[in-house]
Design a protein around this motif. Structure first.
Motif, mmCIF file in Angstrom:
data_model
loop_
_atom_site.group_PDB
_atom_site.id
_atom_site.type_symbol
_atom_site.label_atom_id
_atom_site.label_comp_id
_atom_site.label_asym_id
_atom_site.label_seq_id
_atom_site.Cartn_x
_atom_site.Cartn_y
_atom_site.Cartn_z
ATOM 1 N N SER A 214 25.770 75.101 -14.320
ATOM 2 C CA SER A 214 25.736 76.462 -14.856
ATOM 3 C C SER A 214 25.631 77.527 -13.769
ATOM 4 C CB SER A 214 24.566 76.601 -15.850
ATOM 5 O OG SER A 214 23.332 76.353 -15.195
ATOM 6 N N LYS A 215 24.995 77.230 -12.636
ATOM 7 C CA LYS A 215 24.795 78.223 -11.580
ATOM 8 C C LYS A 215 25.841 78.130 -10.471
ATOM 9 C CE LYS A 215 21.316 80.341 -13.312
ATOM 10 N NZ LYS A 215 21.484 81.746 -13.764
ATOM 11 N N MET A 216 26.856 77.295 -10.656
ATOM 12 C CA MET A 216 27.879 77.127 -9.629
ATOM 13 C C MET A 216 29.066 78.040 -9.890
ATOM 14 S SD MET A 216 28.019 72.982 -9.210
ATOM 15 C CE MET A 216 26.549 72.013 -8.862
ATOM 16 N N VAL A 217 29.726 78.472 -8.804
ATOM 17 C CA VAL A 217 30.986 79.189 -8.950
ATOM 18 C C VAL A 217 32.005 78.232 -9.554
ATOM 19 C CG1 VAL A 217 32.868 80.303 -7.711
ATOM 20 C CG2 VAL A 217 30.502 80.733 -7.031
ATOM 21 N N GLY A 218 32.703 78.695 -10.597
ATOM 22 C CA GLY A 218 33.619 77.799 -11.305
ATOM 23 C C GLY A 218 32.889 76.864 -12.242
ATOM 24 N N GLY A 219 31.701 77.277 -12.680
ATOM 25 C CA GLY A 219 30.852 76.419 -13.498
ATOM 26 C C GLY A 219 31.534 75.779 -14.694
ATOM 27 N N PRO A 220 32.286 76.527 -15.517
ATOM 28 C CA PRO A 220 32.932 75.901 -16.680
ATOM 29 C C PRO A 220 33.874 74.767 -16.293
ATOM 30 C CG PRO A 220 32.930 78.279 -16.899
ATOM 31 C CD PRO A 220 32.447 77.988 -15.518
ATOM 32 N N GLY A 221 34.635 74.960 -15.202
ATOM 33 C CA GLY A 221 35.516 73.889 -14.750
ATOM 34 C C GLY A 221 34.737 72.691 -14.246
ATOM 35 N N ILE A 222 33.619 72.946 -13.563
ATOM 36 C CA ILE A 222 32.800 71.850 -13.050
ATOM 37 C C ILE A 222 32.120 71.118 -14.204
ATOM 38 C CG2 ILE A 222 30.859 71.272 -11.544
ATOM 39 C CD1 ILE A 222 31.654 73.692 -9.824
ATOM 40 N N VAL A 223 31.766 71.855 -15.262
ATOM 41 C CA VAL A 223 31.240 71.207 -16.466
ATOM 42 C C VAL A 223 32.268 70.218 -17.006
ATOM 43 C CG1 VAL A 223 30.657 71.580 -18.893
ATOM 44 C CG2 VAL A 223 29.655 73.030 -17.134
ATOM 45 N N ALA A 224 33.528 70.648 -17.065
ATOM 46 C CA ALA A 224 34.590 69.762 -17.557
ATOM 47 C C ALA A 224 34.718 68.524 -16.688
ATOM 48 C CB ALA A 224 35.919 70.518 -17.603
ATOM 49 N N ILE A 225 34.616 68.697 -15.378
ATOM 50 C CA ILE A 225 34.765 67.570 -14.447
ATOM 51 C C ILE A 225 33.633 66.571 -14.627
ATOM 52 C CG2 ILE A 225 34.735 66.945 -12.008
ATOM 53 C CD1 ILE A 225 36.115 69.693 -11.490
ATOM 54 N N ILE A 226 32.392 67.069 -14.662
ATOM 55 C CA ILE A 226 31.244 66.167 -14.805
ATOM 56 C C ILE A 226 31.262 65.493 -16.173
ATOM 57 C CG2 ILE A 226 28.733 66.023 -14.850
ATOM 58 C CD1 ILE A 226 28.679 68.440 -12.952
#
Length: 690
Positions: A214-226
């Motif tokens: 949630s606190k990362m740049v590009g968070g929504p995309g990183i959520v999808a990856i994880i």
């Protein structure tokens, strides 16, 4: 009924299954029979494989009928029952066939033919026309037209009786080794995934991903990856992974400002990566363990770092795209990790951790899966979604239903593999790869990648891997062994026995270590008999085993590209439908985002990532992460600003230096230069903003 944390898609699937009591009941029965066979029963492998095939034929006929009503519906049901009944007849007829000296009587002919035709029909219902056509072409090749073609692929043919017997009872046939893998390891892990899904692990994965990213740049995309990576350890299917997580993650990315095309590409690429994430890795890892005779736990352990590298490459694409679009605002704060994990995650964390531990300490995958399933049930009672008898029944039914396509596919593809083994096509194809590549490993990898892409247009990933491994793994193993042979010769420090053989070949041991050119010349010019003496001295059995594993992992990873590479890319098309983006354009975007599927197999071939010990593999990974980042900057042309052409060219050179196994000093220098670029871009961006 406690649904609590069960995702909507899983809830809907279970409700649809419950709506047809016959499907639900048969699914539960099939699951219970498989659990009994795999844990308690002392039954012949052939008998288990036949019952496995017959059960899933019945379930497939119910789920995917040709006609559902009227007289044609009854004819279809009778046909399905005839297929399953004919398979069960063969279970009892085997001893009689051997007693007659492998001669078939009329009833054997009828039932055997029904089974083969039924396998073709069931495969067409579940996977489309390509595999059935390949089966027909393959069988007819052995029967008659193989004798009509000239050249190395000419085959004199088999009698119809021999052909039918081999198609049914051969080691690589419809009830052969691949069916055994399907009935044991694959089924038990699909069932384990169904229990995880029914316990609410799907929603937990999404919540965990939001809490981390949630606190990362590009968070929504990183959520999808994880989320997609973790869901891949449950679902066993890249397309199912895309469909289940994509309905959550794709709208999340679109709402954050990513384009529909990029959102779908990230989801498809991440879901494809779910197939390479230990410990389950789809069905391919089990087939690989059977083909190579390398323990499944070894395959899982060496796959950890490559999987991390692949998902790191996806994260780099998401972050650079975020900077490119100016999407630097972080998401709303996700749930607190520790309370959420204690509240929802025990039924995921405990079973998966226990599964990994059991595999590492040496328990069989089947036993480990059963213990993990029991752990899901027990640990669910410490979460809001407690699994009672009803939920356990749901999981059994869901597991069998999710296994239908895989079971039918793995049994039926044995008909193709049987032809390849019987006619010796695999050896011929491997020799052709070696000849066409001129002994060059890189050219051979390109040929295998092209063959994988062509096969992947019509075959599911697992089938593509099986066929391609049968055809090309021997060639890759030979080329990898040759490359290792040259490296060992040029490293020096050879034993007296090796030096004695080298003296017979006119190479003086006083010269010390050979140059790479000298070692390559020796490999090319020395008689095969002398090389046969040298190889066991330079490469022990464990090294050969890891080279074999590397060759299969290369093929396994390249087989995944069909999910995300046009013109046929089912994962991407599924994600594009959710995102409402153009399918083919999305395909090209996902092909770019998933470049790790091509780069990391090169690391398998040219570095000790798989072939070396843990320290060597970790060293490769440490330099590969920034190398993949540099490659991403080359492809995207953006860091915190648009990169000039010379900067992109520099990133290409640094990516090569960091990924290719140069000396560690060269790689360390490249890493320092890359860090210098990053600091320079950071300072220049801040100055321009100021």
């Amino acid at each position: 009924m406690q649904w609590n944390a069960v995702p909507d898609s899983i809830r809907q699937e279970i409700e649809e299954t419950r709506a047809v009591p016959l499907i639900y009941g048969l699914g539960v029965l099939i699951s219970l029979i498989h659990v009994y066979f795999n844990i308690f029963a002392d039954i012949a492998v052939l008998q288990q494989n036949i019952i496995h095939f017959a059960g899933f034929v019945l379930l497939c006929g119910l789920i995917k009928p040709l006609f559902s009503q009227g007289i044609l519906g009854w004819v279809d049901k009778a046909w399905v029952i005839a297929i399953a009944g004919s398979a069960l007849y063969l279970l009892f007829a085997e001893d009689m066939i051997y007693a007659r000296g492998l001669r078939l009587v009329t009833l054997d002919w009828i039932c055997g033919s029904i089974v083969v035709l039924g396998a073709i029909d069931m495969t067409r219902r579940t996977t489309g026309w390509v595999i059935p056509i390949l089966i027909v072409v393959a069988i007819s090749y052995l029967a008659w037209w193989g004798n009509l073609i000239p050249g190395v692929f000419q085959f004199k043919g088999l009698s119809a009786e021999t052909l039918l017997f081999r198609s049914l009872f051969g080691d690589d046939a419809i009830f052969g080794n691949i069916a055994r893998i399907s009935a044991s390891f694959v089924f038990m892990f699909i069932l384990f995934g169904a229990f995880l899904l029914r316990s609410g692990a799907g929603d937990f994965v999404i919540h965990l991903s939001k809490g981390i990213a949630s606190k990362m740049v590009g968070g929504p995309g990183i959520v999808a990856i994880i989320a997609s990576g973790l869901t891949g350890t449950i679902s066993g299917s890249a397309v199912a992974n895309t469909a289940s997580t994509g309905v959550v993650t794709i709208p999340l990315m679109k709402n954050a400002g990513f384009s529909p095309r990029f959102s779908a590409a990230v989801e498809a690429s991440a879901s494809t990566g779910g197939q390479i994430v230990p410990p389950i890795m789809g069905a391919g890892a089990f087939v690989m363990a059977s083909y190579t005779q390398i323990p499944y736990s070894t395959i899982v352990m060496v796959s950890i770092l490559p999987a991390i590298l692949y998902f790191a490459s996806l994260v780099f694409y998401v972050r650079t795209e975020s900077y490119k679009l100016g999407l630097t605002r972080t998401m709303e704060k996700g749930p607190a990790l520790l309370p959420m994990m204690l509240r929802e995650g025990l039924s995921f964390i405990i079973p998966v951790s226990l599964l990994i531990v059991l595999l590492v300490v040496g328990y069989t995958p089947t036993y480990a899966a059963v213990i993990a399933i029991l752990a899901v049930i027990v640990s669910s009672w410490f979460t809001p979604n407690k699994m009672g008898f009803s939920a356990i029944g749901d999981a059994f039914a869901l597991g069998a239903k999710n296994m239908v396509v895989t079971a039918i596919l793995l049994c039926s593809v044995g008909l193709i593999v049987n032809v390849i083994a019987t006619a010796g096509i695999g050896n011929t194809f491997s020799l052709m790869i070696t000849e066409w590549s001129g002994g060059n490993l890189l050219f051979a990898l390109l040929l295998v990648a092209m063959a994988s892409l062509v096969l992947g247009m019509g075959l599911p990933v697992t089938a593509s891997y099986i066929v391609l491994a049968t055809l090309s793994a021997p060639a890759l193993l030979q080329l990898l062994a040759n490359a290792e042979f040259v490296q060992v010769l040029s490293a020096g420090g050879l034993s007296d026995e090796v030096n004695a053989v080298l003296m017979l070949l006119g190479v003086s041991p006083e010269q010390g270590a050979m140059s790479l050119a000298q070692a390559q010349s020796l490999l090319s010019n020395a008689p095969d008999e002398m090389l046969g003496l040298l190889r066991p001295m330079l490469l022990d059995e464990s090294q050969i085993a890891m080279l074999l594993l590397a060759s299969h992992l290369i093929i396994f990873w390249l087989s995944q590209d069909s999910n995300v590479t046009p013109p046929v890319c089912l994962c991407t098309f599924t994600a594009a439908a959710i995102a409402k983006s153009p399918p083919m354009a999305t395909g090209f975007t996902s092909w770019k985002v998933a470049k790790g599927l091509y780069i990391i197999p090169l690391l398998f071939a040219y570095t000790p990532l798989v072939k070396g010990d843990w320290l060597q593999a970790l060293t490769v990974s440490v330099f590969a992460v920034p190398g993949l980042y540099a490659f991403t900057l080359l492809m995207q042309g953006w860091q915190k600003r648009r990169l000039a052409l010379w900067e992109r060219a520099a990133m290409g050179a640094l990516a090569m230096a960091l990924l290719y196994p140069f000396t560690w000093l060269w790689q360390l220098a490249a890493l320092v230069i890359l860090l210098g670029f990053i600091i320079y871009w950071q300072r220049s961006t801040n100055l321009s903003i100021a």
